[in-house]
Scaffold this motif. Structure first.
Motif, PDB file in Angstrom:
ATOM      1  N   GLU A 122      19.577  25.576  36.447  1.00  0.00           N
ATOM      2  CA  GLU A 122      18.866  24.457  35.836  1.00  0.00           C
ATOM      3  C   GLU A 122      19.791  23.255  35.687  1.00  0.00           C
ATOM      4  OE1 GLU A 122      16.420  23.451  31.685  1.00  0.00           O
ATOM      5  OE2 GLU A 122      17.285  25.438  32.041  1.00  0.00           O
ATOM      6  N   ALA A 123      19.215  22.071  35.860  1.00  0.00           N
ATOM      7  CA  ALA A 123      19.919  20.807  35.612  1.00  0.00           C
ATOM      8  C   ALA A 123      18.928  19.837  34.984  1.00  0.00           C
ATOM      9  CB  ALA A 123      20.492  20.236  36.900  1.00  0.00           C
ATOM     10  N   ARG A 124      19.441  18.975  34.108  1.00  0.00           N
ATOM     11  CA  ARG A 124      18.592  18.008  33.426  1.00  0.00           C
ATOM     12  C   ARG A 124      19.298  16.656  33.368  1.00  0.00           C
ATOM     13  NH1 ARG A 124      17.310  21.313  27.820  1.00  0.00           N
ATOM     14  NH2 ARG A 124      16.936  23.375  28.744  1.00  0.00           N
ATOM     15  N   ALA A 125      18.493  15.601  33.233  1.00  0.00           N
ATOM     16  CA  ALA A 125      19.027  14.243  33.038  1.00  0.00           C
ATOM     17  C   ALA A 125      18.143  13.517  32.045  1.00  0.00           C
ATOM     18  CB  ALA A 125      19.099  13.488  34.353  1.00  0.00           C
ATOM     19  N   PHE A 126      18.775  12.769  31.137  1.00  0.00           N
ATOM     20  CA  PHE A 126      18.048  11.997  30.126  1.00  0.00           C
ATOM     21  C   PHE A 126      18.642  10.595  30.097  1.00  0.00           C
ATOM     22  CE2 PHE A 126      18.173  16.436  28.713  1.00  0.00           C
ATOM     23  CZ  PHE A 126      16.807  16.725  28.682  1.00  0.00           C
ATOM     24  N   ILE A 127      17.792   9.598  30.330  1.00  0.00           N
ATOM     25  CA  ILE A 127      18.252   8.217  30.447  1.00  0.00           C
ATOM     26  C   ILE A 127      17.281   7.305  29.710  1.00  0.00           C
ATOM     27  CG2 ILE A 127      19.068   6.453  32.075  1.00  0.00           C
ATOM     28  CD1 ILE A 127      18.791   8.665  34.267  1.00  0.00           C
ATOM     29  N   GLN A 128      17.809   6.293  29.058  1.00  0.00           N
ATOM     30  CA  GLN A 128      16.977   5.264  28.456  1.00  0.00           C
ATOM     31  C   GLN A 128      17.108   3.977  29.248  1.00  0.00           C
ATOM     32  OE1 GLN A 128      18.463   3.536  24.937  1.00  0.00           O
ATOM     33  NE2 GLN A 128      16.773   2.093  24.728  1.00  0.00           N
ATOM     34  N   ARG A 129      15.963   3.358  29.519  1.00  0.00           N
ATOM     35  CA  ARG A 129      15.967   2.036  30.164  1.00  0.00           C
ATOM     36  C   ARG A 129      14.950   1.168  29.432  1.00  0.00           C
ATOM     37  NH1 ARG A 129      15.872  -2.405  31.446  1.00  0.00           N
ATOM     38  NH2 ARG A 129      16.303  -3.362  33.461  1.00  0.00           N
ATOM     39  N   GLY A 130      15.429   0.360  28.487  1.00  0.00           N
ATOM     40  CA  GLY A 130      14.525  -0.465  27.704  1.00  0.00           C
ATOM     41  C   GLY A 130      13.626   0.399  26.841  1.00  0.00           C
ATOM     42  N   ASP A 131      12.308   0.225  27.003  1.00  0.00           N
ATOM     43  CA  ASP A 131      11.359   1.005  26.207  1.00  0.00           C
ATOM     44  C   ASP A 131      10.871   2.250  26.929  1.00  0.00           C
ATOM     45  OD1 ASP A 131       9.853  -0.180  28.163  1.00  0.00           O
ATOM     46  OD2 ASP A 131       8.481  -1.238  26.824  1.00  0.00           O
ATOM     47  N   ILE A 132      11.583   2.661  27.989  1.00  0.00           N
ATOM     48  CA  ILE A 132      11.201   3.835  28.774  1.00  0.00           C
ATOM     49  C   ILE A 132      12.290   4.900  28.673  1.00  0.00           C
ATOM     50  CG2 ILE A 132      10.705   4.711  31.096  1.00  0.00           C
ATOM     51  CD1 ILE A 132       9.577   1.990  31.789  1.00  0.00           C
ATOM     52  N   ALA A 133      11.863   6.122  28.396  1.00  0.00           N
ATOM     53  CA  ALA A 133      12.767   7.279  28.389  1.00  0.00           C
ATOM     54  C   ALA A 133      12.518   8.075  29.671  1.00  0.00           C
ATOM     55  CB  ALA A 133      12.519   8.146  27.166  1.00  0.00           C
ATOM     56  N   ILE A 134      13.570   8.299  30.434  1.00  0.00           N
ATOM     57  CA  ILE A 134      13.491   9.028  31.705  1.00  0.00           C
ATOM     58  C   ILE A 134      13.978  10.443  31.486  1.00  0.00           C
ATOM     59  CG2 ILE A 134      14.213   9.078  34.119  1.00  0.00           C
ATOM     60  CD1 ILE A 134      14.931   6.097  33.812  1.00  0.00           C
ATOM     61  N   THR A 135      13.196  11.410  31.938  1.00  0.00           N
ATOM     62  CA  THR A 135      13.590  12.815  31.898  1.00  0.00           C
ATOM     63  C   THR A 135      13.455  13.396  33.296  1.00  0.00           C
ATOM     64  OG1 THR A 135      12.876  13.107  29.603  1.00  0.00           O
ATOM     65  CG2 THR A 135      13.110  15.096  30.929  1.00  0.00           C
ATOM     66  N   ILE A 136      14.508  14.044  33.768  1.00  0.00           N
ATOM     67  CA  ILE A 136      14.491  14.709  35.073  1.00  0.00           C
ATOM     68  C   ILE A 136      14.861  16.169  34.856  1.00  0.00           C
ATOM     69  CG2 ILE A 136      15.456  14.766  37.399  1.00  0.00           C
ATOM     70  CD1 ILE A 136      16.122  11.820  37.126  1.00  0.00           C
ATOM     71  N   LEU A 137      14.015  17.068  35.305  1.00  0.00           N
ATOM     72  CA  LEU A 137      14.226  18.510  35.189  1.00  0.00           C
ATOM     73  C   LEU A 137      14.276  19.118  36.585  1.00  0.00           C
ATOM     74  CD1 LEU A 137      11.581  19.166  32.364  1.00  0.00           C
ATOM     75  CD2 LEU A 137      14.016  18.649  32.088  1.00  0.00           C
ATOM     76  N   MET A 138      15.267  19.964  36.816  1.00  0.00           N
ATOM     77  CA  MET A 138      15.431  20.591  38.122  1.00  0.00           C
ATOM     78  C   MET A 138      15.695  22.077  37.925  1.00  0.00           C
ATOM     79  SD  MET A 138      18.222  19.727  41.136  1.00  0.00           S
ATOM     80  CE  MET A 138      17.607  18.048  41.284  1.00  0.00           C
TER      81      MET A 138
END
Length: 261
Positions: free
Chosen positions: A223-239
């Protein structure tokens, strides 16, 4: 000698009086004291003179707080003389106000759609958490606005999911709080080999790679994950995969998805 008369005192053999022995004089103490007193008097006198001189002078006016160069013109500028509006490429916020689904990374060639693709209802999104009811309540309090999702399969077992969760502009930093909370959970679960790696180009984005999970009767799970904020958007990537996930793979996904915003 008459016994009634007192005996004459014996003459001392040492003629030097004992109470007149010369002692060394403590030189300098009085001189230092006088100098110190003079210095204090000089300081006080100088300060008094300085105050007196300042009091006799005319007050110096302070510069104005406002600056004429920053004032708005009394009348609108003539047509054509105002600044040009930002282009869509320069106005990064305009992207986020459009169709959020268009900002999702496209599925790679040969990948198959897996699950919801496009707008995702909030209750369906909350069901992906360990405590759905708590997640639903937290998102509502944080001012969630909309969620765009894309998931796909590569080969037989590799699955990738990307969520773009947008919060209302007047919410209490919903995207920031969501991202930092997910990072805190990712670091505290004890499955990640480190506290995560920085996502290039972001202010607080991080990705995590977890060690393999093995259980009798099941395939290995990575498993790998990524969590990023860009302004008013929260990015979540799950692998997820049954084979080891390369660091370059999750890092590339995170950087490319951030670039689309």
């Amino acid at each position: 000698m008459n016994p009634a008369e007192p005996a004459a005192p014996e003459t001392p053999t040492d003629t030097t009086p004992t109470d007149t022995v010369t002692r060394p004089r403590r030189r300098g103490l009085r001189t230092v004291g006088l100098i110190a007193v003079a210095a204090v008097l000089g300081l006080v006198g100088g300060t008094a003179v300085g105050y007196r001189i300042q009091a006799d002078r005319e007050p110096t006016p302070l510069p104005a707080l406002n600056q004429a160069g920053l004032a708005y013109p009394a009348k609108p500028l003539p047509k054509g003389e105002g600044p040009e509006p930002l282009s869509a490429k320069e106005d990064l916020q305009s992207k986020a106000q459009g169709d959020l689904r268009k900002l999702l990374l496209p599925r790679p060639k040969g990948a198959r759609a897996d699950g919801k693709d496009g707008w995702q209802p909030l209750d369906a999104y909350a069901d992906g958490f360990t405590l759905p009811d708590r997640a639903l309540e937290d998102e509502l309090v944080s001012g969630v606005r909309r969620i765009a999702t894309r998931a796909w399969l590569v080969g037989e077992y590799k699955r990738i999911q990307i969520n773009l969760v947008q919060y209302r502009p007047d919410s209490r930093l919903g995207a920031f709080e969501h991202t930092t909370e997910q990072q805190r959970i990712a670091a505290s679960e004890g499955k990640s080999a480190s506290l995560g790696h920085e996502v290039k180009g972001s202010t607080n984005g991080r990705y995590y790679i977890y060690p393999v999970r093995r259980e009798a009767g099941y395939l290995d799970a990575y498993e790998a994950r990524a969590f990023i904020q860009r302004g008013d958007i929260a990015i979540t990537i799950l692998m997820y995969d049954t084979h080891k996930i390369a660091e370059s793979e999750i890092r590339s996904l995170a950087e490319r998805q951030l670039g689309r915003l």
